[in-house]
Design a protein around this motif. Structure first.
Motif, PDB file in Angstrom:
ATOM      1  N   LEU A  15       0.898  -1.282  -0.149  1.00 56.44           N
ATOM      2  CA  LEU A  15       0.116  -0.073  -0.166  1.00 56.44           C
ATOM      3  C   LEU A  15       1.059   1.163  -0.047  1.00 56.44           C
ATOM      4  O   LEU A  15       0.492   2.099  -0.790  1.00 56.44           O
ATOM      5  N   LEU A  16       1.966   1.244   0.597  1.00 57.40           N
ATOM      6  CA  LEU A  16       2.821   2.393   0.796  1.00 57.40           C
ATOM      7  C   LEU A  16       3.309   2.576  -0.548  1.00 57.40           C
ATOM      8  O   LEU A  16       3.662   3.757  -1.094  1.00 57.40           O
ATOM      9  N   THR A  17       3.729   1.431  -1.264  1.00 55.66           N
ATOM     10  CA  THR A  17       4.659   1.548  -2.321  1.00 55.66           C
ATOM     11  C   THR A  17       3.420   2.396  -3.457  1.00 55.66           C
ATOM     12  O   THR A  17       3.758   3.014  -4.336  1.00 55.66           O
ATOM     13  N   LEU A  18       2.388   1.928  -3.531  1.00 51.43           N
ATOM     14  CA  LEU A  18       1.049   2.358  -4.325  1.00 51.43           C
ATOM     15  C   LEU A  18       0.853   3.952  -3.872  1.00 51.43           C
ATOM     16  O   LEU A  18       0.591   4.761  -4.845  1.00 51.43           O
ATOM     17  N   LEU A  19       0.838   4.345  -2.660  1.00 51.35           N
ATOM     18  CA  LEU A  19       0.868   5.777  -2.240  1.00 51.35           C
ATOM     19  C   LEU A  19       2.073   6.551  -3.150  1.00 51.35           C
ATOM     20  O   LEU A  19       1.671   7.543  -3.537  1.00 51.35           O
ATOM     21  N   VAL A  20       3.240   6.173  -3.106  1.00 50.65           N
ATOM     22  CA  VAL A  20       4.121   6.717  -3.820  1.00 50.65           C
ATOM     23  C   VAL A  20       4.172   6.749  -5.139  1.00 50.65           C
ATOM     24  O   VAL A  20       4.163   8.106  -5.852  1.00 50.65           O
ATOM     25  N   TYR A 235     -10.615  10.297  -2.488  1.00 51.54           N
ATOM     26  CA  TYR A 235     -10.329   8.991  -1.680  1.00 51.54           C
ATOM     27  C   TYR A 235      -9.114   9.287  -0.892  1.00 51.54           C
ATOM     28  O   TYR A 235      -8.557  10.468  -0.765  1.00 51.54           O
ATOM     29  N   ARG A 236      -8.940   8.552   0.037  1.00 49.32           N
ATOM     30  CA  ARG A 236      -7.708   8.451   0.958  1.00 49.32           C
ATOM     31  C   ARG A 236      -7.237   7.047   0.849  1.00 49.32           C
ATOM     32  O   ARG A 236      -8.253   6.024   1.145  1.00 49.32           O
ATOM     33  N   VAL A 237      -6.046   6.604   1.311  1.00 47.51           N
ATOM     34  CA  VAL A 237      -5.648   5.311   1.788  1.00 47.51           C
ATOM     35  C   VAL A 237      -4.500   5.890   2.845  1.00 47.51           C
ATOM     36  O   VAL A 237      -4.037   6.684   2.898  1.00 47.51           O
ATOM     37  N   TYR A 238      -4.542   4.719   3.826  1.00 45.26           N
ATOM     38  CA  TYR A 238      -3.578   4.861   4.907  1.00 45.26           C
ATOM     39  C   TYR A 238      -2.968   3.607   5.370  1.00 45.26           C
ATOM     40  O   TYR A 238      -3.573   2.478   5.113  1.00 45.26           O
ATOM     41  N   ALA A 239      -1.973   3.565   6.097  1.00 37.36           N
ATOM     42  CA  ALA A 239      -1.231   2.346   6.704  1.00 37.36           C
ATOM     43  C   ALA A 239      -0.894   2.774   7.963  1.00 37.36           C
ATOM     44  O   ALA A 239      -0.170   3.985   8.123  1.00 37.36           O
ATOM     45  N   LYS A 240      -0.698   1.933   8.972  1.00 35.10           N
ATOM     46  CA  LYS A 240      -0.245   2.459  10.216  1.00 35.10           C
ATOM     47  C   LYS A 240       0.285   1.101  11.156  1.00 35.10           C
ATOM     48  O   LYS A 240      -0.128  -0.103  11.050  1.00 35.10           O
ATOM     49  N   ALA A 263      -0.502  -3.967  12.747  1.00 37.37           N
ATOM     50  CA  ALA A 263      -0.350  -3.284  11.716  1.00 37.37           C
ATOM     51  C   ALA A 263      -1.884  -3.206  11.247  1.00 37.37           C
ATOM     52  O   ALA A 263      -2.693  -4.005  11.261  1.00 37.37           O
ATOM     53  N   SER A 264      -2.200  -1.934  10.493  1.00 34.24           N
ATOM     54  CA  SER A 264      -3.459  -1.721  10.018  1.00 34.24           C
ATOM     55  C   SER A 264      -3.445  -1.033   8.836  1.00 34.24           C
ATOM     56  O   SER A 264      -2.518  -0.125   8.492  1.00 34.24           O
ATOM     57  N   SER A 265      -4.618  -0.910   8.035  1.00 34.20           N
ATOM     58  CA  SER A 265      -4.628  -0.116   6.596  1.00 34.20           C
ATOM     59  C   SER A 265      -5.971  -0.047   6.165  1.00 34.20           C
ATOM     60  O   SER A 265      -6.945  -0.686   6.746  1.00 34.20           O
ATOM     61  N   GLY A 266      -6.282   0.859   5.289  1.00 34.01           N
ATOM     62  CA  GLY A 266      -7.469   1.297   5.064  1.00 34.01           C
ATOM     63  C   GLY A 266      -7.862   2.217   3.868  1.00 34.01           C
ATOM     64  O   GLY A 266      -6.807   2.750   3.514  1.00 34.01           O
TER      65      GLY A 266
END
Length: 700
Positions: A15-20, A235-240, A263-266
């Motif tokens: 998900l972080l890779t997609l964010l970039v 939209y928004r996406v997150y990871a924590k 770990a969570s994401s959404g």
């Protein structure tokens, strides 16, 4: 052993890779230009007509004056937007500013900011226990908790796994806390209050934010990116990720039983297809691993970790017809999958809800709703010799309807709100939960209100079907609690009386006072049905018990909240709450007995917060909390010294060297190295340590 946890970490990495990748796409960098449509469930009413409309949901709540804060919209009380000053209930709004300036990073910790809530940290099962107006317990079961309209209580014990309720702090819009029954609108389990955690809409979370915190007790890191799909869709996406160290073990060390990592994401998508229609789609997933070698006080040498995971998906459509008419349709799916040293649990929830609001006539605003829920439950065992519940799998249902009429008796001055919830559930059948509330506003700055409500709590799966041998430590030996729930308990019942007063005394000072009296009947507890002693067995003493409606109670109390804008750069917030409880056992041999229930909640609580803007870029924030001593817990096998009174002190400093950069540091629990907040049994609790932290947040 760590496959499930590593799977979620892998998903978060992807998900972080997609964010970039998304961030580098020119098509997603255009700023938000479309105004946000107010959801139907929060559209402001036109009455009282002479009052200003509440502050918009999209308003920046970090720079509101004290007078503006009285106009902050509250949705949870009536399921429609209204001024905080016009709410006929004991309600607190914890704003984004309160959250950011408190230095608190966990939603259960943030709830300490609300007057009248009792927050206990340190138990191995749920991380925290949170209760309102009495009955503090390991599994607090009289408080309904929701996230964006989705209930997060666990039907296994009618409580909340608070250590799994987590989101990026910057994405939280507000937390609304209703103290007192909310059953007329929200149904069973909203007995002593409602907590509604609301996240921001996608168009309010555009751009990139990276937030990281390192501390002596916990560390976390999160990343969130928001963009546009087209002119109408955001939209928004997150990871924590989070990591918790051991708390100070109490009363004696028994191994690593407080550490956990998760770990969570959404994501969230909001589409404003027109000025009248808004469609929301959102979902989350989490995975958690927690160190745990304990089962009711016994160390299990070959057992190392609890696992908790879950996924949810929610969609909501709101349609606004006019200022006095709208409707909303919501549906969600929620899966939880837990395993600890005691049991395993998997629950799939399917929920659908519809509500409609319209003006029946100029003096009557009518709201009604329909809902249905099905839960597929599977309960297993890990270390026990018998099944936890019998049958170990079941499908339960809940059908509900509510109607509420807001009547204007005297325009702009006197309003009567009356309604009822009607529910049919698998356990106890049909029930009615009515309420009547009267609101008098002699001036725009002053309001008086009163309420009479009936609420119930439905038995949990454990209370309804438990069939297990539970070994509990005592001194000097051990005994076994053999629970065979043969007498099916019925609903717990509450008749509540409340009165309240709010006054904007000056533009710089306001006061909010609530008084309440609660009468409970049919409270569920364990009833001893006999004792068996067999020296050939280990342990030799068996206490046979069953869950039943074994207790009644009366509680009285008051809650006071003050806000004072001392200077333009300095604000003080304070609150005090008092509670007296008198619990009565119907029969001898009740667990927990009346005296334990009486002492399970602090009689006095006090807090004071200071927010000082030293310069335009430097903030100094502090908080002091006082909590009275409580008894030795109200769960089987409590031993050792009970939690004493404690004073907690927090101090933090925040610096904004650039508009998009925030640096913070602070200390929590400053006054002593550690203190005990909960003592549920010999080894299920731990002291809360003094903690230091440093944090950096970057926005782009």
């Amino acid at each position: 052993m760590y496959l499930q946890f590593n799977k979620t970490r892998l998903i978060c990495t992807v998900l972080l890779t997609l964010l970039v990748a998304v961030r580098t796409s020119p098509a997603q960098t255009s700023p938000a230009t479309r105004p946000t449509t107010t959801p139907a469930a929060s559209k402001p009413s036109t009455r009282p007509t002479t009052r200003p409309h509440p502050v918009s949901n999209n308003a920046d709540l970090t720079n509101l004056s004290l007078e503006d804060l009285m106009n902050v919209p509250v949705i949870s009380v009536s399921k429609t937007k209204q001024r905080l000053g016009d709410s006929a209930a004991a309600v607190t709004v914890i704003t984004q500013e309160d959250i950011q300036r408190s230095g608190l990073r966990d939603i259960p910790e943030i709830l300490r900011l609300s007057p009248g809530l009792f927050v206990q940290r340190g138990n191995q099962f749920t991380g925290w226990s949170i209760s309102a107006r009495g009955f503090g317990a390991l599994f607090s079961d009289k408080l309904l908790v929701m996230v964006d309209g989705r209930t997060v209580y666990t039907p296994l014990f009618s409580g909340v796994y608070w250590n799994t309720v987590d989101y990026p702090i910057d994405d939280l819009d507000r937390i609304e806390v209703i103290r007192g029954p909310g059953a007329t609108l929200y149904g069973a389990n909203a007995m002593n209050g409602v907590i509604n955690i609301t996240t921001k809409s996608a168009d309010e979370t555009q751009g990139l934010i990276v937030d990281s915190r390192a501390g002596t007790d916990e560390s976390d890191a999160s990343v969130r990116y928001g963009g546009q799909i087209d002119d109408d869709t955001y939209y928004r996406v997150y990871a924590k990720g989070r990591s918790y160290d051991d708390l100070h073990e109490s009363p004696t060390p028994v191994g690593d039983d407080n550490q956990w990592q998760d770990a969570s994401s959404g994501f969230r998508i909001d589409r404003n297809s027109s000025d009248q229609d808004k469609l929301t789609l959102q979902g989350d997933m989490f995975d958690q691993s927690a160190s745990d070698q304990l089962v009711t006080g016994h160390v299990i040498s070959n057992y190392l970790h609890d696992y908790r995971s879950g996924e949810n998906l929610l969609t909501r459509w709101t349609h606004v017809i006019s200022d006095t008419s709208d409707y909303a349709l919501q549906a969600y799916f929620d899966r939880i999958d837990f395993r600890d040293a005691y049991s395993t649990f998997r629950g799939d929830t399917f929920d659908v809800d519809f509500q409609n609001r319209f003006e029946l006539m100029p003096s009557h605003e009518l709201m009604y709703g329909l809902g249905g829920r099905a839960i597929i439950e599977n309960v297993g065992t890990t270390a026990l010799t018998q099944p936890v519940v019998n049958p170990d799998s079941d499908t339960t249902y809940l059908f509900s309807a509510f109607v509420q009429d807001t009547m204007t008796v005297v325009p702009d001055r006197l309003h009567l709100i009356a309604g009822s919830k009607f529910e049919q559930n698998s356990y106890t059948g049909f029930d009615v939960q009515p309420s009547a509330r009267l609101l008098w506003t002699p001036t725009q700055q002053t309001s008086f209100w009163g309420a009479i409500s009936r609420a119930v709590r439905t038995p949990s799966e454990i209370e309804w079907d438990e069939s297990a041998d539970i070994v509990v430590p005592t001194t000097p030996g051990h005994y076994a609690q053999v629970v065979k729930t043969t007498d099916k308990p019925q609903n717990e019942q509450l008749l509540a009386y409340e009165i309240g007063f709010r006054q904007q005394v000056t533009k710089r000072f306001s006061v909010d006072v609530t008084g309440f009296a609660n009468n409970y009947t049919g409270l569920i507890a364990l009833l001893s049905t006999g004792t068996t002693i067999n020296p050939a067995l280990h342990p030799p003493v068996l206490i046979n018990s069953t869950y039943d409606n074994d207790q009644s109670a009366r509680t009285y109390g008051t809650e006071l909240s003050l806000n004072w804008q001392v200077l333009d750069i300095w604000r003080l917030q304070g609150s005090y709450s008092y509670l007296f409880a008198n619990v009565h056992d119907y029969y001898p041999g009740i667990t927990p007995d009346a005296s334990a229930q009486d002492q399970s909640y602090p009689r006095n609580q006090f807090q004071l917060h200071s927010y000082l803007d030293v310069t335009q870029t430097l903030q100094l924030n502090g908080g002091i909390y006082y909590v009275d001593a409580i008894g030795n817990g109200n769960v089987l096998g409590a031993v050792g010294a009970p939690p004493g009174a404690y004073i907690r002190g927090d101090l933090g400093i925040t610096w904004h060297p650039r508009p998009n950069l925030e640096v913070s540091a602070g200390i929590q629990n400053a006054f002593e190295p550690h203190h005990l907040e909960a003592s549920f049994n010999a080894t299920a609790s731990a002291d809360v340590d003094r903690a230091y932290y440093a944090q950096v947040a970057w926005r782009y």
